[in-house]
Scaffold this active site. Structure first.
Site, PDB file in Angstrom:
ATOM      1  N   THR A  36       0.806  -1.154   0.082  1.00  0.00           N
ATOM      2  CA  THR A  36      -0.096   0.029   0.071  1.00  0.00           C
ATOM      3  C   THR A  36       0.829   1.339  -0.125  1.00  0.00           C
ATOM      4  OG1 THR A  36      -0.049   0.396   2.428  1.00  0.00           O
ATOM      5  CG2 THR A  36      -1.733  -1.345   1.633  1.00  0.00           C
ATOM      6  N   ALA A  73       3.265  -0.958   4.426  1.00  0.00           N
ATOM      7  CA  ALA A  73       2.634   0.140   4.857  1.00  0.00           C
ATOM      8  C   ALA A  73       3.442   1.285   5.061  1.00  0.00           C
ATOM      9  CB  ALA A  73       1.883  -0.093   6.233  1.00  0.00           C
ATOM     10  N   VAL A  90       7.233  -2.124   6.880  1.00  0.00           N
ATOM     11  CA  VAL A  90       7.356  -0.727   6.880  1.00  0.00           C
ATOM     12  C   VAL A  90       7.996  -0.089   5.449  1.00  0.00           C
ATOM     13  CG1 VAL A  90       7.637   1.503   8.063  1.00  0.00           C
ATOM     14  CG2 VAL A  90       7.239  -0.521   9.295  1.00  0.00           C
ATOM     15  N   LYS A  91       7.311   0.626   4.754  1.00  0.00           N
ATOM     16  CA  LYS A  91       7.822   1.223   3.301  1.00  0.00           C
ATOM     17  C   LYS A  91       8.462   2.675   3.987  1.00  0.00           C
ATOM     18  CE  LYS A  91       5.796   1.024  -0.517  1.00  0.00           C
ATOM     19  NZ  LYS A  91       4.803   1.214  -1.606  1.00  0.00           N
ATOM     20  N   ILE A  92       9.848   2.675   3.669  1.00  0.00           N
ATOM     21  CA  ILE A  92      10.504   3.934   3.987  1.00  0.00           C
ATOM     22  C   ILE A  92      11.089   4.477   2.537  1.00  0.00           C
ATOM     23  CG2 ILE A  92      12.642   4.493   4.795  1.00  0.00           C
ATOM     24  CD1 ILE A  92      10.645   3.800   7.142  1.00  0.00           C
TER      25      ILE A  92
END
Length: 221
Positions: free
Chosen positions: A27, A56, A82-84
């Site tokens: 997402t 996310a 976790v998208k960074i």
């Protein structure tokens, strides 16, 4: 190849999971905002549905903010990744989070060198955006191939998620070079089922079967 859906639409995810071919979900803030859903609640719902990696994204762009936000997002579910964003503070955050055992996905990757930095920092995944590279006249899949070579040369365990997928041809190309994961919109996954000869063949089989059944009925009358 693992297949991820690039969506925050829970109905699309449920349908893909029901087919038995969806391994995870990605997402981003844009996709979540389209659903008019509470971010935390929607991510939890997706995790409960797919029971696989669910990316996310943080919206902070400074190191402290990204780390704080990432820890909060990671606490939502064991499946959260976790998208960074691939920026200097993002790489620093990935390094910190990887030491804490928090899974990360380095996003907005447009070059093999960016992917190398993410892998060195300990990212779980990197997401090269091939469609957007195609848009500006480059061949996005070439970047994926180069990342594959670099990771193989140095034994990096970071997985490559082929992202910004626009059509089934992108999926085919990713498969031919052995990409770890492809994340795609639901409509691209639907198109992968389709071939005109399949429809023609099925229609012929069903028509022949109907004729046979009609013949049997006529013999019994």
């Amino acid at each position: 190849m693992e297949i991820f859906l690039d969506t925050a639409n829970i109905e699309e995810i449920r349908k893909g999971v029901a087919w038995g071919i969806v391994d995870g979900v990605t997402t981003n803030p844009t996709l979540v905002s389209k659903e008019n859903a509470v971010f935390e609640e929607r991510i939890k719902e997706i995790c409960e549905t797919v029971e696989g990696p669910v990316s996310a994204e943080v919206v902070s762009t400074d190191y402290e903010g990204m780390v704080k936000e990432a820890r909060e997002i990671a606490n939502l579910s064991e499946f959260v990744v976790v998208k960074i964003p691939l920026i200097p503070d993002g790489i620093k955050a990935i390094k910190t989070l990887s030491k804490e055992g928090i899974k990360t996905n380095a996003t907005l990757v447009f070059s093999p060198l960016q992917a190398l930095l993410a892998a060195k920092a300990g990212a779980t995944y990197v997401s090269p955006f091939i469609g957007r590279m195609d848009d500006i006249g480059n061949t996005g899949m070439d970047i994926v191939e180069e990342i594959e070579v670099i990771f193989s040369n140095y034994g990096y365990e970071t997985k490559i998620i082929v992202a910004s997928v626009r059509h089934p041809q992108h999926v085919l190309e990713a498969g031919l070079i052995g990409a770890d994961v492809v994340t795609m919109p639901f409509e691209v996954l639907e198109k992968m089922f389709k071939h005109p000869m399949t429809d023609i063949g099925l229609e012929r089989f069903l028509n022949d079967w109907k004729k046979y059944q009609d013949y049997l009925k006529s013999k019994n009358n």
